[in-house]
Design a protein around this motif. Structure first.
Motif, short mmCIF file in Angstrom:
data_model
loop_
_atom_site.label_atom_id
_atom_site.label_comp_id
_atom_site.label_asym_id
_atom_site.label_seq_id
_atom_site.Cartn_x
_atom_site.Cartn_y
_atom_site.Cartn_z
N PHE A 252 0.80 -1.22 0.00
CA PHE A 252 0.00 0.00 0.00
C PHE A 252 0.84 1.28 0.00
CE2 PHE A 252 0.91 0.07 4.44
CZ PHE A 252 0.47 1.26 5.00
N LEU A 253 2.10 1.20 0.38
CA LEU A 253 2.96 2.38 0.37
C LEU A 253 3.67 2.60 -0.97
CD1 LEU A 253 4.60 2.19 3.91
CD2 LEU A 253 2.61 3.52 3.19
N ALA A 254 3.51 1.66 -1.90
CA ALA A 254 4.19 1.77 -3.19
C ALA A 254 3.83 3.08 -3.88
CB ALA A 254 3.83 0.59 -4.08
N GLY A 255 4.85 3.83 -4.28
CA GLY A 255 4.64 5.09 -4.97
C GLY A 255 4.29 6.26 -4.08
N SER A 256 4.26 6.02 -2.76
CA SER A 256 3.85 7.09 -1.84
C SER A 256 5.00 7.96 -1.38
CB SER A 256 3.18 6.47 -0.61
OG SER A 256 4.14 5.77 0.17
N GLY A 257 6.22 7.53 -1.65
CA GLY A 257 7.38 8.27 -1.16
C GLY A 257 7.91 7.74 0.16
N THR A 258 7.14 6.88 0.82
CA THR A 258 7.58 6.32 2.10
C THR A 258 7.99 4.85 1.99
OG1 THR A 258 5.29 5.80 2.69
CG2 THR A 258 6.18 7.89 3.47
N ASP A 259 7.73 4.23 0.85
CA ASP A 259 8.03 2.81 0.67
C ASP A 259 9.51 2.52 0.91
OD1 ASP A 259 7.60 0.14 0.09
OD2 ASP A 259 7.92 0.40 -2.05
N GLY A 260 10.36 3.44 0.51
CA GLY A 260 11.80 3.25 0.67
C GLY A 260 12.27 3.30 2.11
N ARG A 261 11.40 3.70 3.03
CA ARG A 261 11.78 3.77 4.44
C ARG A 261 11.40 2.51 5.21
NH1 ARG A 261 9.69 7.30 7.81
NH2 ARG A 261 7.89 8.09 6.65
N LEU A 262 10.85 1.52 4.52
CA LEU A 262 10.42 0.29 5.18
C LEU A 262 11.63 -0.48 5.71
CD1 LEU A 262 7.70 -1.21 5.68
CD2 LEU A 262 8.22 -2.55 3.64
N VAL A 263 11.62 -0.78 7.01
CA VAL A 263 12.75 -1.41 7.69
C VAL A 263 12.34 -2.78 8.20
CG1 VAL A 263 14.37 -1.19 9.62
CG2 VAL A 263 13.64 0.84 8.38
N ASP A 264 13.29 -3.72 8.20
CA ASP A 264 13.04 -5.05 8.75
C ASP A 264 13.07 -4.98 10.27
OD1 ASP A 264 13.19 -7.79 9.51
OD2 ASP A 264 14.08 -8.28 7.57
N LEU A 265 12.00 -5.44 10.92
CA LEU A 265 11.95 -5.44 12.38
C LEU A 265 13.13 -6.19 12.98
CD1 LEU A 265 10.41 -4.79 15.02
CD2 LEU A 265 9.16 -6.95 14.70
N ALA A 266 13.57 -7.26 12.32
CA ALA A 266 14.71 -8.02 12.83
C ALA A 266 15.96 -7.15 12.94
CB ALA A 266 15.00 -9.21 11.90
N ASP A 267 16.16 -6.24 12.00
CA ASP A 267 17.33 -5.36 12.07
C ASP A 267 17.23 -4.37 13.22
OD1 ASP A 267 18.55 -6.60 9.93
OD2 ASP A 267 17.78 -5.19 8.44
N ILE A 268 16.02 -3.93 13.53
CA ILE A 268 15.82 -3.04 14.69
C ILE A 268 16.11 -3.81 15.97
CG2 ILE A 268 14.12 -1.72 16.00
CD1 ILE A 268 12.77 -1.05 13.32
N ILE A 269 15.59 -5.02 16.07
CA ILE A 269 15.79 -5.83 17.27
C ILE A 269 17.28 -6.12 17.50
CG2 ILE A 269 15.38 -8.14 18.23
CD1 ILE A 269 12.59 -8.02 16.92
N ALA A 270 17.99 -6.37 16.41
CA ALA A 270 19.41 -6.70 16.51
C ALA A 270 20.31 -5.47 16.59
CB ALA A 270 19.82 -7.56 15.31
#
Length: 311
Positions: A252-270
């Protein structure tokens, strides 16, 4: 070997067990030790699909297993999860029924709240009153010292029943309310668990510092969350960026300008990616149900629950 069914998963302590098991799994994902290939669909013409997911963890105590569920027409749907100990080829057990899947999805939401929500979160606002809303609230209660919750859904009887049931189950004040805004007005944690194809939540509904959990795939064909929430979010995370972008309809964020900010939760946890940086930041988690993690949760449940029906 154990065989467990839905009735064997009534233990309220299983949510905390599932969340801790998934914490281990997401650390493994960040270290490339989690096995979680995409779902595989086998179609049966004019009837539906059997859907397979395979999962496991590599390391000192390796696990391997699979889940299969159907999309056939009908009121009854069965799921099977089988788990092996991969170091000695021992079949640990099988879990039958739908409750494990809901437990897994709720636990992923709880993990997101643990790592993205405000540490002192006290109030939860829930939009939706179905099975997913129940497990998401149970997971929030497992990771936060909550004071109260408010729930809104379109059906007044359903939200009243939800409030009664969850108040009894969690020992938490749960109030049914008549609008989205009343449910989330001062909520530290907001849970969106609806089937709405149009936005029901907007950034103007949220307090500063709120964390938002959504459940299930959100595509351009229909989504329950206003794009302004993503625009305002300091962090946008998901349990599987690959899976979010692999659906037939674009995320749903495709083309919205925010899609590129999607982060993997695993990377945040680690600690490989930034999470919440201040109490005032809005954070957003879009759960897609990371394939294969049912095996990890099933393994933890099989270890926790008595002997079940041994064979």
């Amino acid at each position: 070997m154990k065989i467990l069914m839905d009735k064997d998963l009534d233990d309220s302590g299983l949510m905390a067990i599932a969340i801790d098991a998934l914490e281990t799994a997401f650390h493994a994902r960040a270290a490339n030790r989690l096995i979680s290939p995409p779902r595989h669909h086998v179609s049966f013409a004019d009837r539906g699909d059997l859907v397979f997911t395979v999962g496991g963890i590599l390391g000192e105590k390796p696990l391997a297993g699979f889940r299969v569920y159907d999309t056939f027409d009908g009121a009854e749907h069965a799921q099977i999860v089988a788990v092996w100990s991969a170091d000695d080829a021992r079949l640990k057990g099988i879990v039958l029924g739908s409750r494990l899947g809901s437990l897994r999805t709720g636990a992923i939401g709880g993990l997101a709240i643990r790592h993205l929500g405000a540490p002192d979160a006290k109030i939860v606002g829930i939009i939706g009153s179905g099975a997913q809303a129940r497990t998401q609230l149970a997971a929030a209660a497992a990771v936060c010292n909550l004071d109260r919750a408010r729930v809104y859904s379109r059906d007044e009887k359903n939200r009243a029943a939800f409030a009664r049931e969850m108040q009894l189950a969690l020992g938490l004040e749960v109030e049914p309310v008549g609008s989205v805004s009343k449910a989330v007005v001062d909520a530290d944690i907001v849970i969106c668990a609806t089937t709405s194809q149009t936005p029901v939540l907007h950034v103007g509904d949220l307090k500063a510092g709120a964390h938002v959990n959504t459940v299930g795939p959100k595509t351009l064909h229909g989504y329950e969350l206003g794009l302004d929430v993503a625009d305002a979010a300091a962090v946008i995370a998901t349990d599987s960026p690959e899976q979010a972008r692999a659906y037939a309809s674009p995320f749903f964020l495709a083309g919205s300008g925010t899609d590129g900010r999607l982060v993997d939760l695993a990377d945040i946890i680690a600690g490989k990616a930034a999470g919440r940086a201040s109490p005032e930041e809005i954070t957003l988690f879009c759960s897609v149900g990371l394939a294969g993690t049912e095996v990890v949760v099933a393994a933890a449940v099989l270890d926790r629950v008595g002997d079940g029906c041994g064979l």
